[in-house]
Write an enzyme that holds these catalytic residues in place. Structure first.
Site, PDB file in Angstrom:
ATOM      1  N   HIS A  11       0.872  -1.176   0.000  1.00 41.40           N
ATOM      2  CA  HIS A  11       0.000   0.000   0.000  1.00 41.40           C
ATOM      3  C   HIS A  11       0.915   1.233   0.000  1.00 41.40           C
ATOM      4  O   HIS A  11       2.020   1.184   0.553  1.00 41.40           O
ATOM      5  CB  HIS A  11      -0.825  -0.057   1.287  1.00 41.40           C
ATOM      6  CG  HIS A  11      -1.895   0.971   1.430  1.00 41.40           C
ATOM      7  ND1 HIS A  11      -1.645   2.260   1.804  1.00 41.40           N
ATOM      8  CD2 HIS A  11      -3.231   0.879   1.267  1.00 41.40           C
ATOM      9  CE1 HIS A  11      -2.792   2.934   1.872  1.00 41.40           C
ATOM     10  NE2 HIS A  11      -3.773   2.113   1.548  1.00 41.40           N
TER      11      HIS A  11
ATOM     12  N   ASP B 241       3.351  -4.423   7.944  1.00 43.02           N
ATOM     13  CA  ASP B 241       2.121  -3.651   7.813  1.00 43.02           C
ATOM     14  C   ASP B 241       0.970  -4.638   7.988  1.00 43.02           C
ATOM     15  O   ASP B 241       0.644  -5.403   7.093  1.00 43.02           O
ATOM     16  CB  ASP B 241       2.089  -2.984   6.432  1.00 43.02           C
ATOM     17  CG  ASP B 241       0.745  -2.324   6.137  1.00 43.02           C
ATOM     18  OD1 ASP B 241      -0.195  -2.499   6.935  1.00 43.02           O
ATOM     19  OD2 ASP B 241       0.640  -1.652   5.101  1.00 43.02           O
TER      20      ASP B 241
ATOM     21  N   GLN C 183      -4.169  -5.250   7.076  1.00 40.93           N
ATOM     22  CA  GLN C 183      -5.133  -6.257   6.615  1.00 40.93           C
ATOM     23  C   GLN C 183      -4.890  -7.604   7.306  1.00 40.93           C
ATOM     24  O   GLN C 183      -5.483  -8.619   6.917  1.00 40.93           O
ATOM     25  CB  GLN C 183      -5.036  -6.446   5.091  1.00 40.93           C
ATOM     26  CG  GLN C 183      -5.270  -5.193   4.277  1.00 40.93           C
ATOM     27  CD  GLN C 183      -6.701  -4.671   4.384  1.00 40.93           C
ATOM     28  OE1 GLN C 183      -7.606  -5.376   4.816  1.00 40.93           O
ATOM     29  NE2 GLN C 183      -6.903  -3.428   3.985  1.00 40.93           N
TER      30      GLN C 183
ATOM     31  N   LYS D 267     -10.235  -0.824  10.724  1.00 32.95           N
ATOM     32  CA  LYS D 267     -10.353  -1.993   9.846  1.00 32.95           C
ATOM     33  C   LYS D 267     -10.632  -3.252  10.664  1.00 32.95           C
ATOM     34  O   LYS D 267     -10.727  -4.353  10.127  1.00 32.95           O
ATOM     35  CB  LYS D 267      -9.072  -2.188   9.041  1.00 32.95           C
ATOM     36  CG  LYS D 267      -8.840  -1.080   8.009  1.00 32.95           C
ATOM     37  CD  LYS D 267      -7.567  -1.343   7.241  1.00 32.95           C
ATOM     38  CE  LYS D 267      -7.087  -0.141   6.450  1.00 32.95           C
ATOM     39  NZ  LYS D 267      -7.843   0.100   5.222  1.00 32.95           N
TER      40      LYS D 267
ATOM     41  N   CYS E 110      -4.775   2.387  -3.617  1.00 30.21           N
ATOM     42  CA  CYS E 110      -3.540   2.921  -3.010  1.00 30.21           C
ATOM     43  C   CYS E 110      -2.388   1.948  -3.165  1.00 30.21           C
ATOM     44  O   CYS E 110      -1.577   1.773  -2.229  1.00 30.21           O
ATOM     45  CB  CYS E 110      -3.740   3.248  -1.533  1.00 30.21           C
ATOM     46  SG  CYS E 110      -4.920   4.546  -1.275  1.00 30.21           S
TER      47      CYS E 110
HETATM   48  N1  PMP Z   1      -1.648  -0.739   4.581  1.00 24.87           N
HETATM   49  C1  PMP Z   1      -2.596  -1.493   4.033  1.00 24.87           C
HETATM   50  C2  PMP Z   1      -2.247  -2.852   3.518  1.00 24.87           C
HETATM   51  C3  PMP Z   1      -3.902  -1.017   3.932  1.00 24.87           C
HETATM   52  O1  PMP Z   1      -4.852  -1.762   3.382  1.00 24.87           O
HETATM   53  C4  PMP Z   1      -4.188   0.279   4.430  1.00 24.87           C
HETATM   54  C5  PMP Z   1      -5.579   0.875   4.320  1.00 24.87           C
HETATM   55  N2  PMP Z   1      -6.215   0.654   3.111  1.00 24.87           N
HETATM   56  C6  PMP Z   1      -3.170   1.018   5.023  1.00 24.87           C
HETATM   57  C7  PMP Z   1      -1.905   0.468   5.077  1.00 24.87           C
HETATM   58  C8  PMP Z   1      -3.397   2.370   5.590  1.00 24.87           C
HETATM   59  O2  PMP Z   1      -4.235   2.315   6.707  1.00 24.87           O
HETATM   60  P1  PMP Z   1      -4.831   3.620   7.349  1.00 24.87           P
HETATM   61  O3  PMP Z   1      -5.479   4.387   6.242  1.00 24.87           O
HETATM   62  O4  PMP Z   1      -5.817   3.103   8.350  1.00 24.87           O
HETATM   63  O5  PMP Z   1      -3.724   4.371   7.970  1.00 24.87           O
END
Ligand code: PMP
Length: 405
Positions: A123, A200, A203, A226, A364
């Site tokens: 991401h 990270d 997910q 999430k 993203c």
């Molecule tokens: N890493 C991953 C794999 C994600 O899916 C996301 C959110 N889509 C993020 C980071 C960022 O998370 P947040 O917007 O809650 O900071």
């Protein structure tokens, strides 16, 4: 005990609605999960019964709020099996957790010519902070690629890691491909060469049991929103040994021990990294989400979501013209797909009019799109409350949409 999907769904009143006069089908939990009544009630209770600013409390309300806030830290410690509560830092979200480590670890341990490895399926949140760090310190970003199935080519780590490599950043589970990365193996390979690993877990945490000590992860980050909690709260787990050596990320109240114009000393962990008034309400309400996760059992949730994943995947495969991106054997509840040359946004918009909430676009993760040479995908994602009926309605609506083209 069988998985009681109806009982679980009853905790999420938002699901029991119609949009555009159609039953609401929510297939966008990877972006953010819906919140159960337990979380909503916890927020209300706090504000009706015992709200006050936490820490240094001199009155009943603040004392009680402090106890609950710190209690959630203990819940998280237990949930991910951290060695100590001091290793649990509250942030705004996964994004802030990555930025904290990129800044603070980077400040202390990254120098000119050092290398940071990032996977191709990350991401943007787990790419850009490392790029900013690399620019600041004249370090180098290297990329661990994935193959067309969506599996990381971890055998490439042997050549990618050099004596200059200081850190490897990788997702536990990809938000586009759904791949569950073999992080135990990755961490072990990295550690053999003294490379720290940032996971990270945005997910990961809510879909699979996480034991940071068993994983031996140096850092593991995730977001409450999430995982059935409110937005505005993230968690950073970091090994005490690293966190103690890292300088503060932000200055302000709470993170200090003593301030004077001749010099300031910093607070102990975890407060050294928690400047200012934190998101008291959302942290406390997240505690209720953690209780629900524990009560339902993360393994039960994972097996239910896997069942939904298998059903949805085989039904999608039956539709001629559908291409699925990400077919790793170890996969979590995310399916990205396209239908022929139809723009994903057009598919998503039509599905929405039938009550089906999906996500479309690059999610993203531009490098994943570049890998497949596509603009974007339609993504459906599952969680503890996704039902077989949701999948039936989605597939019926998708077939209707396809007939329109
Ligand atoms: N890493 C991953 C794999 C994600 O899916 C996301 C959110 N889509 C993020 C980071 C960022 O998370 P947040 O917007 O809650 O900071």
């Amino acid at each position: 005990m069988p998985y009681d999907i109806e009982k679980i769904r009853s905790y999420f009143p938002i699901l029991n609605q119609q949009v555009y006069s159609k039953p609401f089908v929510y297939l966008d939990s990877a972006a953010s999960t819906q919140k159960p009544i337990q979380v909503l009630d916890a927020e209300k209770r706090l504000h009706n019964e015992y709200y006050g600013n936490i820490h240094r409390a001199a009155h009943y309300m603040a004392d009680k709020a402090t106890a609950d806030f710190e209690g959630v830290r203990d819940q998280i410690k237990e949930f991910i099996n951290a060695n100590s509560r001091e290793e649990i830092i509250f942030t705004k979200g996964t994004t802030e957790s990555v930025n904290l480590v990129a800044f603070s670890f980077g400040e202390k341990f990254i120098n000119e010519g050092d290398e940071i490895i990032v996977s191709e399926m990350e991401h943007h949140s787990n790419i850009v902070p490392w790029q900013l760090l690399a620019e600041r310190k004249k370090a180098v970003i290297k990329v661990l690629p994935f193959n067309d199935n969506g599996d990381l080519q971890i055998e490439k780590l042997d050549e990618l890691i050099t004596p200059n490599t200081k850190l490897l950043a990788v997702a536990h589970i990809s938000n586009v491909l759904g791949t569950v990365n073999p992080i135990t193996e990755i961490i072990s390979k990295a550690h053999q060469k003294n490379v720290a690993v940032f996971i990270d877990g945005a997910q990961g945490f809510q879909h699979t049991a996480v034991d940071v000590q068993k994983l031996d992860a140096d850092f593991y980050a995730f977001s409450a929103h999430k995982a059935y909690g409110p937005n505005g709260v993230g968690i950073l787990y970091g090994k005490k040994n690293w966190l103690n050596q890292m300088p503060p990320y932000q200055g302000g109240g709470e993170m200090i021990s003593e301030v004077s114009f001749s010099g300031t000393s910093f607070n102990d962990l975890p407060y050294k990294f928690e400047a200012g008034t934190p998101n008291i309400t959302s942290v406390i309400a997240f505690g209720a989400a953690l209780s629900l996760l524990k009560e339902t059992g993360i393994r039960n949730i994972a097996s239910w979501e896997n069942n939904i994943l298998q059903i949805a995947t085989s039904l999608l495969r039956e539709i001629k013209g559908i291409k699925i991106y990400g077919e790793a054997v170890q996969k979590s509840g995310v399916i990205s797909f396209n239908y022929k040359q139809i723009h994903p946004y057009d598919l998503g918009t039509l599905l929405d009019k039938m009550g089906i909430a999906v996500r479309t676009g690059h999610h993203c993760a531009d490098p994943v799109m570049q890998h497949y040479n596509i603009q974007g995908t339609v993504r459906i994602s599952f969680s503890m409350y996704t039902s077989e009926m949701d999948i039936t309605r989605f597939i019926n609506s998708l077939e209707r949409t396809i007939r329109m083209f």
